[in-house]
Design an enzyme around this catalytic site. Structure first.
Site, PDB file in Angstrom:
ATOM      1  N   ASP A 155       3.818  -4.535  10.307  1.00  0.00           N
ATOM      2  CA  ASP A 155       4.498  -3.359   9.776  1.00  0.00           C
ATOM      3  C   ASP A 155       3.796  -3.038   8.466  1.00  0.00           C
ATOM      4  O   ASP A 155       4.016  -3.703   7.452  1.00  0.00           O
ATOM      5  CB  ASP A 155       5.986  -3.689   9.560  1.00  0.00           C
ATOM      6  CG  ASP A 155       6.713  -2.608   8.747  1.00  0.00           C
ATOM      7  OD1 ASP A 155       6.144  -1.516   8.565  1.00  0.00           O
ATOM      8  OD2 ASP A 155       7.844  -2.871   8.306  1.00  0.00           O
ATOM      9  N   LYS A 197       0.074   4.372   1.544  1.00  0.00           N
ATOM     10  CA  LYS A 197       0.389   4.898   2.880  1.00  0.00           C
ATOM     11  C   LYS A 197       0.652   6.401   2.862  1.00  0.00           C
ATOM     12  O   LYS A 197       0.375   7.106   3.842  1.00  0.00           O
ATOM     13  CB  LYS A 197       1.609   4.157   3.423  1.00  0.00           C
ATOM     14  CG  LYS A 197       1.970   4.483   4.859  1.00  0.00           C
ATOM     15  CD  LYS A 197       3.077   3.561   5.313  1.00  0.00           C
ATOM     16  CE  LYS A 197       3.554   3.845   6.714  1.00  0.00           C
ATOM     17  NZ  LYS A 197       4.628   2.905   7.092  1.00  0.00           N
ATOM     18  N   GLU A 241       7.415   3.184  14.344  1.00  0.00           N
ATOM     19  CA  GLU A 241       8.316   2.240  13.675  1.00  0.00           C
ATOM     20  C   GLU A 241       9.714   2.200  14.295  1.00  0.00           C
ATOM     21  O   GLU A 241      10.224   1.107  14.570  1.00  0.00           O
ATOM     22  CB  GLU A 241       8.385   2.561  12.178  1.00  0.00           C
ATOM     23  CG  GLU A 241       7.096   2.158  11.458  1.00  0.00           C
ATOM     24  CD  GLU A 241       6.919   2.819  10.096  1.00  0.00           C
ATOM     25  OE1 GLU A 241       7.885   3.427   9.585  1.00  0.00           O
ATOM     26  OE2 GLU A 241       5.812   2.724   9.533  1.00  0.00           O
ATOM     27  N   ASP A 262      16.167   4.560   8.796  1.00  0.00           N
ATOM     28  CA  ASP A 262      15.200   3.746   8.050  1.00  0.00           C
ATOM     29  C   ASP A 262      15.104   4.223   6.613  1.00  0.00           C
ATOM     30  O   ASP A 262      14.534   5.271   6.335  1.00  0.00           O
ATOM     31  CB  ASP A 262      13.829   3.836   8.754  1.00  0.00           C
ATOM     32  CG  ASP A 262      12.749   3.002   8.055  1.00  0.00           C
ATOM     33  OD1 ASP A 262      12.995   2.496   6.936  1.00  0.00           O
ATOM     34  OD2 ASP A 262      11.652   2.869   8.641  1.00  0.00           O
TER      35      ASP A 262
HETATM   36  P1  ADP Z   1       8.889   0.244   3.128  1.00  0.00           P
HETATM   37  O1  ADP Z   1       9.300   0.466   4.533  1.00  0.00           O
HETATM   38  O2  ADP Z   1       8.906   1.517   2.320  1.00  0.00           O
HETATM   39  O3  ADP Z   1       7.617  -0.493   2.985  1.00  0.00           O
HETATM   40  P2  ADP Z   1      10.987  -1.777   2.749  1.00  0.00           P
HETATM   41  O4  ADP Z   1      11.670  -1.553   4.018  1.00  0.00           O
HETATM   42  O5  ADP Z   1      10.361  -3.093   2.541  1.00  0.00           O
HETATM   43  O6  ADP Z   1       9.984  -0.628   2.366  1.00  0.00           O
HETATM   44  O7  ADP Z   1      12.059  -1.513   1.587  1.00  0.00           O
HETATM   45  C1  ADP Z   1      11.773  -1.695   0.241  1.00  0.00           C
HETATM   46  C2  ADP Z   1      12.962  -1.229  -0.551  1.00  0.00           C
HETATM   47  O8  ADP Z   1      14.089  -2.039  -0.205  1.00  0.00           O
HETATM   48  C3  ADP Z   1      12.752  -1.387  -2.043  1.00  0.00           C
HETATM   49  O9  ADP Z   1      13.235  -0.233  -2.726  1.00  0.00           O
HETATM   50  C4  ADP Z   1      13.632  -2.582  -2.366  1.00  0.00           C
HETATM   51  O10 ADP Z   1      14.124  -2.549  -3.697  1.00  0.00           O
HETATM   52  C5  ADP Z   1      14.749  -2.424  -1.387  1.00  0.00           C
HETATM   53  N1  ADP Z   1      15.473  -3.681  -1.185  1.00  0.00           N
HETATM   54  C6  ADP Z   1      14.987  -4.841  -0.703  1.00  0.00           C
HETATM   55  N2  ADP Z   1      15.937  -5.792  -0.704  1.00  0.00           N
HETATM   56  C7  ADP Z   1      17.048  -5.208  -1.211  1.00  0.00           C
HETATM   57  C8  ADP Z   1      18.366  -5.675  -1.485  1.00  0.00           C
HETATM   58  N3  ADP Z   1      18.726  -6.947  -1.265  1.00  0.00           N
HETATM   59  N4  ADP Z   1      19.254  -4.794  -1.997  1.00  0.00           N
HETATM   60  C9  ADP Z   1      18.892  -3.515  -2.244  1.00  0.00           C
HETATM   61  N5  ADP Z   1      17.685  -3.025  -2.021  1.00  0.00           N
HETATM   62  C10 ADP Z   1      16.772  -3.864  -1.505  1.00  0.00           C
HETATM   63 MG    MG Z   2       9.311   0.503   6.498  1.00  0.00          MG
END
Ligand code: ADP
Ligand code: MG
Length: 636
Positions: free
Chosen positions: A27, A89, A188, A210
């Protein structure tokens, strides 16, 4: 009719069977990248040395040429932010033209380019998004190899459902640079649905919500016979957990100002405050309150925040995701409460207030027992295993719209029907329409309607060098092949000479989801009328062909008819022509039948004449022989 034969579909074999190295799922996220591998249908995330699943999608380019990826790169944001690239990205597949529109929202400098691809200048290097993504993928590959203890050369990589052809190609290029062979790019939301095993569940509609770091995507999927199709997508490329962080950071700064501490921070300080805000936010997912300290220019301030205050700060962003979702479901004319299930994806869906909002909108508990930031990678891993081992978990992508070619009169002959699982190859034979026809125009179209003008034109080419033959005698085999990535190849080959022409097209190129939905809707609405129109055109084409054949015959053998007979045939031809300019299919067919009756005696006489000619030909020969024989006798 030009259509002669329909061959059985011959499906191409699985593209990557029997190879040795491990295949992983990746991913490649805007904020975080996750790697996973599946064994016997059980996917698992591959963790780093410290046990974490997420690789921040952040790359630091030190002036000496050293490249760091992930957590260490993220920490560089504090001491050397100008060497760090994040959120790359967003630029995948973007051209220099998109620069203006984006530059305000990006945390790095864009270098003007000679045209084409965007480039960034980091630590004196000019880097393309493809190269930077390749660095992230290299880190993902290295993590997998370290953990598995063997080479990893193949991967399924996920991309947002809305990624266009250019962005998908850029992702593929990045993988190739990183030494990874892309088995398939998977959407995704589809990967997330797969991780939940929804493909084995109840047929029907599913939603994938998402909310990541910087992007929000809502997708509506339809599951039918184990095959997912993305029916609709929507979202906001600048809405996510980062917005929550900003809102919290603003609050902290305001509190500092109120307390008389240092006001406007420098940009490096801003990054520090944002990191503290993010920490606070993530803590409040588990706890009800806490206190965080911010140190700027030697002045320390302490900030208390509880869940209620946090929820108030993020409420507008959460509300916006719901409004966007409502819009997508409205457009698709689907009641959100009527779906089979909703899947939560993205780290920000851990926030309890977000879960509540989703639950309320769909009127059901969302699926959330798989970590939302890992679920996409897990689905990709399942797909990678299925593609290499051919397990029954194979996700079948389908052709979203039918693919076909134009035949006489502007009618579409569908070669591959919509919703056909890919990869697939199908062939059909076509023939010439006129005597001596040396070339054949192949016009490839996409759509559900019966006539070419209502479908989308994908490509045109000509097959030349068909040897002279009477109409209908040539055999041209047209093969449509759609590979696992949806790339269509159309090849036309003439049977007796083997001359061949081919063209490659990406049927999804430039086709937006909503346009696709419109094409489908219209085909249903116009289905009956289209069929009527098709039959009318077919009748006209048939009539025209009869007239052409008769015309050729009359040119040769008109003398076989007396004046009255000729006039009668002329009259019938007139009636056929008149009927053809009208819209009544039965009238055309009736007129053609009448004409055929009128020419029956003529046709009979032509046959007799041909027969007589053949006979008299032989007798002439024998006359000549006899004369020769007579001459010889005289001479002797
Ligand atoms: P992407 O798909 O954009 O790469 P992710 O799905 O990994 O991103 O999400 C990242 C986001 O999730 C960040 O803003 C992060 O702060 C938030 N995040 C991760 N864990 C938590 C949590 N426990 N509580 C709130 N927000 C979270
Ligand atoms: Mg993502």
């Amino acid at each position: 009719m030009t259509l002669l034969q329909l061959h059985e579909p011959g499906e191409t074999p699985l593209p990557h069977e029997g190879e040795q190295t491990a295949a992983i799922g990746i991913d490649l996220g805007t904020t975080n990248t996750v790697v996973a591998i599946a064994d016997q249908g059980k996917p698992e995330v591959i963790r780093g040395e410290k046990g974490g699943a997420l690789i921040p999608s952040v790359v630091a380019y030190a002036p000496g040429g050293r490249v760091e990826v992930g957590e260490t790169a993220r920490r560089r944001l504090l001491d050397a932010p100008e060497t760090v690239v994040s959120s790359i990205k967003r630029l995948m597949g973007r051209g220099a033209r998109d620069l203006k529109e984006l530059s305000g929202s990006l945390p790095y400098d864009l270098a003007p380019d000679d045209g084409g691809m965007v480039r960034l200048t980091v630590s004196g290097k000019r880097l393309s998004p493809v190269e930077i993504s390749a660095d992230i993928l290299r880190a993902a590959k290295a993590r997998a190899e370290a953990s598995l203890g063997r080479a990893v050369e193949r991967a399924v990589i996920t991309v947002p459902a809305y990624f266009d052809d250019a962005a998908r190609t850029a992702t593929r290029d990045a993988a190739r640079l990183a030494g990874l062979d892309v088995l398939r790019l998977v959407n995704e939301p589809t990967a997330a649905a797969l991780a939940y095993g929804l493909d084995k569940g109840v047929e029907g509609l599913y939603a994938v919500y998402d909310l990541g770091g910087g992007t929000f995507d809502i997708s509506l999927l339809r599951l039918e016979k184990g095959v997912f199709q993305v029916l609709a997508t929507g979202g906001d490329a600048a809405l996510g957990g980062d917005d929550f962080d900003h809102a919290i950071a603003e609050r902290f700064l305001e509190q500092r100002r109120a307390a008389g501490k240092l006001a406007a921070p420098a940009s490096a300080d801003a990054k520090m405050i944002l990191m503290t805000a993010r920490l606070a936010k993530e803590c409040l997912t588990e706890k009800s309150d806490g206190t965080w300290s911010v140190e700027l220019g030697g002045a320390v301030s302490r900030h208390a925040l509880d869940v209620a205050a946090l929820e108030k700060l993020i409420q507008p962003f959460v509300a916006r995701t719901i409004a966007i979702s409502a819009g997508v479901f409205d457009d698709a004319a689907v009641d959100p409460k009527s779906i089979q299930g909703v899947v939560l994806v993205g780290g920000s869906t851990r926030v309890p207030a977000v879960r509540r909002a989703v639950e309320q909108f769909f009127g059901m508990k969302p699926l959330s027992n798989i970590n939302p930031d890992e679920v996409v990678a897990l689905g990709a891993a399942l797909q990678a295993e299925a593609l290499t081992r051919g397990s029954d978990n194979l996700l079948l992508d389908v052709t979203p719209l039918s693919l076909g070619i134009e035949t006489m009169g502007g009618i579409v002959e569908k070669v591959i029907e919509r919703n056909t699982p890919i990869p697939v190859a199908k062939a059909q034979e076509f023939t010439t329409y006129q005597d001596g026809q040396a070339a054949m125009a192949i016009h490839v179209v996409q759509g559900e309607r019966e006539t070419v003008d209502q479908c989308r034109s994908l490509a045109r080419f000509e097959l030349r060098g068909i040897p002279p033959m009477v109409a209908g005698a040539a055999r041209v085999r047209v093969t449509f092949t759609v590979d696992a990535d949806g790339l269509l190849t159309v090849a036309a080959r003439e049977g007796s000479t083997g001359v061949e022409q081919r063209v490659e097209v990406k049927p999804s190129y430039g086709l937006a989801e909503d346009e696709m939905a419109r094409m489908l809707r219209e085909s249903i609405e116009h289905g009956r009328a289209d069929m009527e129109r098709r039959l009318l055109i077919e009748a006209r084409v048939e009539a025209k062909r009869s007239l052409l054949a008769l015309d050729a015959a009359l040119k040769k053998d008109r003398l076989l008819l007396d004046a009255a007979e000729y006039a009668a045939i002329e009259a019938e031809i007139g009636r056929v022509n008149a009927a053809m300019s009208g819209e009544d299919r039965d009238a055309i067919n009736g007129a053609v039948q009448a004409l055929e009756r009128a020419v029956t005696p003529f046709a009979q006489r032509r046959m007799d004449k041909a027969f007589a000619e053949a006979l008299s030909g032989r007798s002439l020969d024998s006359v000549a022989e006899r004369m020769e024989a007579g001459a010889k006798k005289k001479a002797s």
